[in-house]
Design a protein around this motif. Structure first.
Motif, PDB file in Angstrom:
ATOM      1  N   VAL A 239       3.335   4.604  29.083  1.00 36.13           N
ATOM      2  CA  VAL A 239       2.626   3.618  29.920  1.00 36.13           C
ATOM      3  C   VAL A 239       1.254   3.319  29.327  1.00 36.13           C
ATOM      4  N   ILE A 240       0.550   4.362  28.925  1.00 36.03           N
ATOM      5  CA  ILE A 240      -0.803   4.159  28.389  1.00 36.03           C
ATOM      6  C   ILE A 240      -0.754   3.380  27.080  1.00 36.03           C
ATOM      7  N   ALA A 241       0.266   3.602  26.265  1.00 36.16           N
ATOM      8  CA  ALA A 241       0.415   2.819  25.026  1.00 36.16           C
ATOM      9  C   ALA A 241       0.594   1.339  25.349  1.00 36.16           C
ATOM     10  N   LYS A 242       1.353   1.052  26.392  1.00 36.62           N
ATOM     11  CA  LYS A 242       1.551  -0.354  26.777  1.00 36.62           C
ATOM     12  C   LYS A 242       0.242  -0.958  27.306  1.00 36.62           C
ATOM     13  N   LEU A 243      -0.515  -0.182  28.075  1.00 33.72           N
ATOM     14  CA  LEU A 243      -1.794  -0.678  28.585  1.00 33.72           C
ATOM     15  C   LEU A 243      -2.776  -0.917  27.440  1.00 33.72           C
ATOM     16  N   ALA A 244      -2.776  -0.030  26.467  1.00 31.31           N
ATOM     17  CA  ALA A 244      -3.643  -0.222  25.305  1.00 31.31           C
ATOM     18  C   ALA A 244      -3.250  -1.488  24.545  1.00 31.31           C
ATOM     19  N   GLY A 245      -1.950  -1.699  24.430  1.00 31.57           N
ATOM     20  CA  GLY A 245      -1.487  -2.892  23.724  1.00 31.57           C
ATOM     21  C   GLY A 245      -1.815  -4.174  24.449  1.00 31.57           C
ATOM     22  N   SER A 246      -1.652  -4.186  25.768  1.00 33.13           N
ATOM     23  CA  SER A 246      -1.867  -5.424  26.530  1.00 33.13           C
ATOM     24  C   SER A 246      -3.340  -5.761  26.703  1.00 33.13           C
ATOM     25  N   THR A 247      -4.212  -4.734  26.698  1.00 31.01           N
ATOM     26  CA  THR A 247      -5.642  -4.988  26.893  1.00 31.01           C
ATOM     27  C   THR A 247      -6.417  -5.064  25.590  1.00 31.01           C
ATOM     28  N   GLY A 248      -5.843  -4.502  24.528  1.00 27.29           N
ATOM     29  CA  GLY A 248      -6.571  -4.442  23.270  1.00 27.29           C
ATOM     30  C   GLY A 248      -7.638  -3.372  23.247  1.00 27.29           C
ATOM     31  N   LEU A 249      -7.599  -2.445  24.203  1.00 25.75           N
ATOM     32  CA  LEU A 249      -8.561  -1.352  24.259  1.00 25.75           C
ATOM     33  C   LEU A 249      -7.853  -0.036  23.943  1.00 25.75           C
TER      34      LEU A 249
END
Length: 459
Positions: A239-249
């Motif tokens: 989940v965190i990998a997807k959030l990093a990918g979608s936000t660019g952070l």
């Protein structure tokens, strides 16, 4: 009277507004917490939407959700993340300290949106799968605050820095008197003062990045107390990998889930950077209104743009309203700093129970600082003019001009001239010109010693 429908949760039946997308748990929270009338900030709700969307994707990949259910949750959560349903999140800031009411508010809205497209989804069993309020709410705080720092505050501070740099260049040749302790000091260039403020603004942007860096660990996967009960072992990382990918952070999983859920030190650290930015804003704003004071009976070395009438009784009065607004923002952020620190101390054993208020303070401080920095840039700094005549006048009147004579005549002799200048009201230059021989100076040497341009260093 609005029409209601009846919904049920684990505590029984509850009346819910007929047109509401939320359910019984949210309605119960609205009834329980009629405190401030201020709901949880929209950026936090949008971050929650991102989390629920990513969680549904991962639970599908892990074979824990059927494709139809996962797809419906993802679509509904994406709508929340995009801000399409902000009016469906009425729960007060002052609620359960874990943010459970807000998490359930999100879960219920997602479930209702899914039902509207013909997919039966349970708010706990499906939308909340692998999650707890205790790990999703702090994750949403970090997500929302980091994005607001990047998208709002940091650009605003960089914009203010560029505006101040522009004025520093424009006023690089304007000589004026410096002041320490609010008393006359040796000359400076007006551009040097603006350059100092520009540096403050640039460092403020850097501090925004430091605040962002403090928030990169997400506590997702810890569920109730940090042990990860009922969460798939791969859930958090995916989940965190997807959030990093979608936000660019560059978000990453918390290295210790017990610290991440029981303590909010990262939030306290982040707001500490905001408090420092507020101090910088206050300094810049106060200096601008001091130098612009007058226009005839104050310092008057710069002219601030006139933005509105300043008095209901004194015709023609114009006040430094933009800098004043900035000082009030600084005061509010200082208050938020105390609140966040106090709330950060509210971690008891396995959970901090002041998280909604922490979220509110962080997001409010970012909003206010970003907005007022833009106001300063556009409505104040951009229109500032130098009052060169006034700057030159005050240089000649200053006692501190005598400092340039110290290498030639010594400290004691220079001090005596300064005292005589105070007593007689005559300028240092006038007194020196009368006693060139006694001082052992030529006219050219006096002019060189009292040249304000050479006193300002390299610029």
């Amino acid at each position: 009277m609005k029409e209601n429908r009846t919904e049920r949760d684990s505590m029984g039946e509850m009346a819910v507004p007929a047109d509401a997308l939320y359910g019984a748990s949210t309605a119960r929270a609205v009834e329980n917490f009629p405190i401030s009338g201020t709901p949880v900030p929209p950026p936090l709700i949008h971050a929650y939407g991102r989390i629920k969307e990513a969680a549904a994707e991962v639970n599908l990949e892990l074979g824990l959700l059927e494709p139809g259910i996962a797809g419906a949750i993802r679509s509904a959560a994406a709508g929340i993340a995009a801000g399409r349903y902000d009016d469906q999140f009425p729960v007060d800031i002052y609620q359960t300290g874990s943010g459970t009411s807000t998490n359930m508010n999100v879960n219920e809205v997602v479930a209702t949106l899914c039902r509207r497209v013909g997919v039966t989804v349970h708010p706990n069993d499906h939308v909340n799968l692998g999650q707890s309020s205790n790990d999703t709410f702090p994750a949403a705080i970090h997500l929302a605050v980091a994005m607001q720092l990047r998208d709002h505050l940091i650009p605003a501070m960089l914009g203010l820095e560029e505006a101040l740099k522009g004025k520093a260049a424009e006023f690089s040749e304007v000589l004026k008197i410096g002041r320490t302790h609010l008393m006359d000091a040796t000359p400076v260039r007006l551009g040097q003062e603006f350059g100092g403020w520009a540096r403050q603004a640039g460092l403020a942007a850097s501090r925004g990045r430091k605040a962002q860096k403090a928030l990169m660990e997400l506590p997702l996967g810890g569920t109730a107390v940090g042990t990860g009960l009922n969460a798939h072992p791969e859930f958090a990382a995916r989940v965190i990998a997807k959030l990093a990918g979608s936000t660019g952070l560059p978000f990453r999983e918390a290295s210790n889930h017990f610290e991440a859920q029981s303590a909010k030190d990262a939030c306290v650290e982040a707001h500490g950077q905001l408090a420092t930015i507020a101090v910088s804003i206050h300094k810049i704003a106060c200096d601008l209104r001091l130098l612009g004071s007058g226009p005839r009976c104050g310092l008057g070395e710069i002219r601030l743009p006139a933005t509105q009438p300043g008095s209901s009784i004194m015709p023609g009065k114009v006040n430094p309203v933009i800098p004043e607004a900035a000082t009030m923002v600084a005061a509010r952020v200082a208050g938020n700093q105390t609140t966040v620190a106090w709330c950060g101390a509210g971690g008891f054993l396995e959970l901090n129970v002041s998280m909604p208020l922490i979220a509110h303070c962080l997001l409010e401080s970012i909003l206010l600082l970003g907005n007022v920095a833009t106001c300063l840039q556009e409505k104040c700094v951009a229109g500032i003019e130098a009052n060169t005549d006034r700057c030159n006048e005050l240089i000649e009147l200053s006692l501190s001009m005598v400092t340039g004579l110290v290498p030639a005549i010594g400290y004691d002799a220079a001090a005596a001239i300064a005292k005589e200048s105070v007593a007689t009201g005559r300028t240092v230059r006038e007194l020196c010109e009368e006693r060139l021989d006694a001082l052992g100076l030529t006219p050219d040497a006096l002019d060189a010693a009292l040249n304000p341009e050479t006193m300002t260093g390299s610029g």
